[in-house]
Design a protein around this motif. Structure first.
Motif, PDB file in Angstrom:
ATOM      1  N   ASP A 281     -15.568 -12.266  30.072  1.00 40.34           N
ATOM      2  CA  ASP A 281     -14.445 -11.955  29.179  1.00 40.34           C
ATOM      3  C   ASP A 281     -13.980 -10.516  29.369  1.00 40.34           C
ATOM      4  OD1 ASP A 281     -15.252 -14.429  28.262  1.00 40.34           O
ATOM      5  OD2 ASP A 281     -14.953 -13.960  26.154  1.00 40.34           O
ATOM      6  N   ILE A 282     -14.950  -9.620  29.575  1.00 44.49           N
ATOM      7  CA  ILE A 282     -14.582  -8.211  29.793  1.00 44.49           C
ATOM      8  C   ILE A 282     -13.868  -8.078  31.140  1.00 44.49           C
ATOM      9  CG2 ILE A 282     -15.444  -5.841  29.926  1.00 44.49           C
ATOM     10  CD1 ILE A 282     -17.908  -6.811  28.315  1.00 44.49           C
ATOM     11  N   LEU A 283     -14.385  -8.784  32.128  1.00 39.26           N
ATOM     12  CA  LEU A 283     -13.733  -8.794  33.446  1.00 39.26           C
ATOM     13  C   LEU A 283     -12.287  -9.262  33.312  1.00 39.26           C
ATOM     14  CD1 LEU A 283     -13.903  -8.730  36.593  1.00 39.26           C
ATOM     15  CD2 LEU A 283     -14.690 -11.078  36.479  1.00 39.26           C
ATOM     16  N   THR A 284     -12.080 -10.317  32.534  1.00 34.20           N
ATOM     17  CA  THR A 284     -10.732 -10.884  32.381  1.00 34.20           C
ATOM     18  C   THR A 284      -9.769  -9.870  31.771  1.00 34.20           C
ATOM     19  OG1 THR A 284     -11.702 -13.067  32.072  1.00 34.20           O
ATOM     20  CG2 THR A 284      -9.422 -12.797  31.359  1.00 34.20           C
ATOM     21  N   ILE A 285     -10.195  -9.179  30.700  1.00 41.33           N
ATOM     22  CA  ILE A 285      -9.246  -8.241  30.088  1.00 41.33           C
ATOM     23  C   ILE A 285      -8.948  -7.052  31.007  1.00 41.33           C
ATOM     24  CG2 ILE A 285      -9.621  -8.849  27.656  1.00 41.33           C
ATOM     25  CD1 ILE A 285     -11.427  -6.422  27.397  1.00 41.33           C
ATOM     26  N   LEU A 286      -9.884  -6.764  31.908  1.00 39.81           N
ATOM     27  CA  LEU A 286      -9.647  -5.638  32.819  1.00 39.81           C
ATOM     28  C   LEU A 286      -8.631  -5.975  33.905  1.00 39.81           C
ATOM     29  CD1 LEU A 286     -13.275  -4.219  33.286  1.00 39.81           C
ATOM     30  CD2 LEU A 286     -11.380  -3.131  32.069  1.00 39.81           C
ATOM     31  N   ILE A 287      -8.476  -7.257  34.199  1.00 40.58           N
ATOM     32  CA  ILE A 287      -7.589  -7.609  35.330  1.00 40.58           C
ATOM     33  C   ILE A 287      -6.318  -8.336  34.901  1.00 40.58           C
ATOM     34  CG2 ILE A 287      -9.485  -7.669  36.998  1.00 40.58           C
ATOM     35  CD1 ILE A 287      -9.464 -10.696  36.859  1.00 40.58           C
ATOM     36  N   ILE A 288      -6.235  -8.734  33.628  1.00 42.31           N
ATOM     37  CA  ILE A 288      -5.086  -9.543  33.214  1.00 42.31           C
ATOM     38  C   ILE A 288      -3.805  -8.688  33.213  1.00 42.31           C
ATOM     39  CG2 ILE A 288      -5.118  -9.221  30.693  1.00 42.31           C
ATOM     40  CD1 ILE A 288      -5.119 -12.395  30.599  1.00 42.31           C
ATOM     41  N   PRO A 289      -2.698  -9.210  33.762  1.00 38.26           N
ATOM     42  CA  PRO A 289      -1.464  -8.421  33.828  1.00 38.26           C
ATOM     43  C   PRO A 289      -0.970  -8.041  32.437  1.00 38.26           C
ATOM     44  CG  PRO A 289      -1.308 -10.369  35.231  1.00 38.26           C
ATOM     45  CD  PRO A 289      -2.562 -10.516  34.418  1.00 38.26           C
ATOM     46  N   GLY A 290      -0.455  -6.822  32.310  1.00 39.35           N
ATOM     47  CA  GLY A 290       0.103  -6.359  31.038  1.00 39.35           C
ATOM     48  C   GLY A 290      -0.916  -5.748  30.108  1.00 39.35           C
ATOM     49  N   GLY A 291      -2.187  -5.857  30.439  1.00 41.38           N
ATOM     50  CA  GLY A 291      -3.235  -5.328  29.559  1.00 41.38           C
ATOM     51  C   GLY A 291      -3.300  -3.809  29.589  1.00 41.38           C
ATOM     52  N   ILE A 292      -3.704  -3.242  28.456  1.00 43.53           N
ATOM     53  CA  ILE A 292      -3.937  -1.797  28.383  1.00 43.53           C
ATOM     54  C   ILE A 292      -5.410  -1.614  28.051  1.00 43.53           C
ATOM     55  CG2 ILE A 292      -3.371   0.343  27.177  1.00 43.53           C
ATOM     56  CD1 ILE A 292      -0.719  -1.008  26.351  1.00 43.53           C
ATOM     57  N   ASN A 293      -6.124  -0.911  28.920  1.00 43.24           N
ATOM     58  CA  ASN A 293      -7.560  -0.717  28.728  1.00 43.24           C
ATOM     59  C   ASN A 293      -7.881   0.765  28.842  1.00 43.24           C
ATOM     60  OD1 ASN A 293      -8.498  -3.614  28.745  1.00 43.24           O
ATOM     61  ND2 ASN A 293      -7.395  -3.542  30.688  1.00 43.24           N
ATOM     62  N   LEU A 294      -8.400   1.316  27.773  1.00 49.98           N
ATOM     63  CA  LEU A 294      -8.732   2.739  27.774  1.00 49.98           C
ATOM     64  C   LEU A 294     -10.200   2.939  27.415  1.00 49.98           C
ATOM     65  CD1 LEU A 294      -5.754   4.418  25.863  1.00 49.98           C
ATOM     66  CD2 LEU A 294      -6.122   4.307  28.339  1.00 49.98           C
ATOM     67  N   LYS A 295     -10.810   3.900  28.077  1.00 46.92           N
ATOM     68  CA  LYS A 295     -12.202   4.257  27.751  1.00 46.92           C
ATOM     69  C   LYS A 295     -12.211   5.690  27.233  1.00 46.92           C
ATOM     70  CE  LYS A 295     -12.942   5.674  32.534  1.00 46.92           C
ATOM     71  NZ  LYS A 295     -13.644   5.490  33.806  1.00 46.92           N
ATOM     72  N   ALA A 296     -13.170   5.941  26.340  1.00 48.57           N
ATOM     73  CA  ALA A 296     -13.470   7.315  25.940  1.00 48.57           C
ATOM     74  C   ALA A 296     -14.790   7.650  26.595  1.00 48.57           C
ATOM     75  CB  ALA A 296     -13.591   7.403  24.421  1.00 48.57           C
ATOM     76  N   GLN A 297     -14.871   8.820  27.229  1.00 49.75           N
ATOM     77  CA  GLN A 297     -16.101   9.164  27.938  1.00 49.75           C
ATOM     78  C   GLN A 297     -16.472  10.624  27.691  1.00 49.75           C
ATOM     79  OE1 GLN A 297     -15.216   8.305  32.046  1.00 49.75           O
ATOM     80  NE2 GLN A 297     -13.400   9.604  32.033  1.00 49.75           N
ATOM     81  N   ASP A 298     -17.765  10.874  27.607  1.00 52.16           N
ATOM     82  CA  ASP A 298     -18.209  12.268  27.614  1.00 52.16           C
ATOM     83  C   ASP A 298     -18.749  12.547  29.011  1.00 52.16           C
ATOM     84  OD1 ASP A 298     -20.739  11.191  27.720  1.00 52.16           O
ATOM     85  OD2 ASP A 298     -21.374  11.941  25.773  1.00 52.16           O
ATOM     86  N   ASP A 299     -19.477  13.637  29.185  1.00 51.13           N
ATOM     87  CA  ASP A 299     -19.900  13.972  30.560  1.00 51.13           C
ATOM     88  C   ASP A 299     -20.968  13.026  31.085  1.00 51.13           C
ATOM     89  OD1 ASP A 299     -21.617  14.907  28.670  1.00 51.13           O
ATOM     90  OD2 ASP A 299     -22.020  16.829  29.629  1.00 51.13           O
ATOM     91  N   LYS A 300     -21.548  12.194  30.200  1.00 49.70           N
ATOM     92  CA  LYS A 300     -22.633  11.311  30.654  1.00 49.70           C
ATOM     93  C   LYS A 300     -22.231   9.836  30.747  1.00 49.70           C
ATOM     94  CE  LYS A 300     -25.781  12.514  27.565  1.00 49.70           C
ATOM     95  NZ  LYS A 300     -25.385  13.655  26.758  1.00 49.70           N
ATOM     96  N   SER A 301     -21.444   9.372  29.789  1.00 45.93           N
ATOM     97  CA  SER A 301     -21.253   7.922  29.727  1.00 45.93           C
ATOM     98  C   SER A 301     -19.962   7.546  28.991  1.00 45.93           C
ATOM     99  CB  SER A 301     -22.441   7.276  29.012  1.00 45.93           C
ATOM    100  OG  SER A 301     -22.579   7.854  27.741  1.00 45.93           O
ATOM    101  N   ILE A 302     -19.673   6.240  29.033  1.00 43.22           N
ATOM    102  CA  ILE A 302     -18.546   5.705  28.271  1.00 43.22           C
ATOM    103  C   ILE A 302     -19.017   5.527  26.828  1.00 43.22           C
ATOM    104  CG2 ILE A 302     -17.010   3.728  27.965  1.00 43.22           C
ATOM    105  CD1 ILE A 302     -17.021   3.360  30.977  1.00 43.22           C
ATOM    106  N   ILE A 303     -18.282   6.126  25.901  1.00 44.66           N
ATOM    107  CA  ILE A 303     -18.708   6.119  24.488  1.00 44.66           C
ATOM    108  C   ILE A 303     -17.774   5.286  23.609  1.00 44.66           C
ATOM    109  CG2 ILE A 303     -19.843   8.359  24.709  1.00 44.66           C
ATOM    110  CD1 ILE A 303     -17.400   9.564  23.202  1.00 44.66           C
TER     111      ILE A 303
END
Ligand SMILES: CC(C)(COP(=O)(O)OP(=O)(O)OC[C@H]1O[C@@H](n2cnc3c(N)ncnc32)[C@H](O)[C@@H]1OP(=O)(O)O)[C@@H](O)C(=O)NCCC(=O)NCCS
Length: 147
Positions: free
Chosen positions: A32-54
């Motif tokens: 499901d996560i893979l799908t949202i990352l590749i589906i056209p029109g999707g907006i996917n944003l991550k917040a990250q610090d110097d070590k990891s995705i938070i």
């Protein structure tokens, strides 16, 4: 300190780890996560610090629907109440190309509901037994200043 950036396919494994920590038994399977990352029109944003995705947010923009849907938003427990969730929400609202943005939230999720209301979202309807454990969802919506 953290920064926001587009989430990409190479983030899949880190996003799955975050999903498991944030949503526990409700966590999405990796497909499901893979799908949202590749589906056209999707907006996917991550917040990250110097070590990891938070933190992570995903928004669907179906070609045939006039509304955008926040499909998931989550922040790692140790980074909560530091403005990360709000920053992710505000950042996607700027990127959305629809006049209305919507989301579903558990009726019991008072923290998230508080966040959404603070950002101007309003409870629009209830979806009975929306979640697998039988809990109802509120559909919350916000008008965006877009055509
Ligand atoms: C909901 C969630 C994304 C909020 O992320 P966050 O980074 O902690 O939120 P923020 O720090 O940006 O909060 C901004 C404001 O929202 C409100 N808020 C956020 N969490 C809250 C809580 N648990 N209780 C009450 N108000 C809350 C507060 O007004 C807060 O401002 P303040 O901290 O100055 O009082 C996070 O708690 C989370 O990941 N929860 C588990 C997953 C989840 O429920 N996702 C939503 C599914 S619909």
């Amino acid at each position: 300190m953290y920064s926001l950036a587009p989430a990409r396919l190479f983030d899949l494994s880190a996003l799955k780890k975050l999903e498991d920590v944030v949503f526990k038994e409700d966590a999405w399977p990796v497909l499901d996560i893979l799908t949202i990352l590749i589906i056209p029109g999707g907006i996917n944003l991550k917040a990250q610090d110097d070590k990891s995705i938070i933190g992570f947010i995903s928004v669907e923009q179906n070609l045939f629907e006039p509304v955008a849907w926040v499909s998931t938003v989550g922040v790692a427990p140790e980074y909560r109440r530091q403005g990360v969730g709000k920053s992710l929400m505000m950042a996607v609202e700027k990127l959305v190309r629809r006049p209305v943005i919507c989301l579903c939230v558990r009726k019991s999720n008072e923290g998230a509901i508080h966040l959404y209301e603070e950002l101007g979202y309003q409870k629009k309807e209830t979806r009975p037994q929306y979640y697998a454990d039988g809990e109802d969802a509120y559909v919350m919506t916000k008008k965006l200043d877009k055509i």
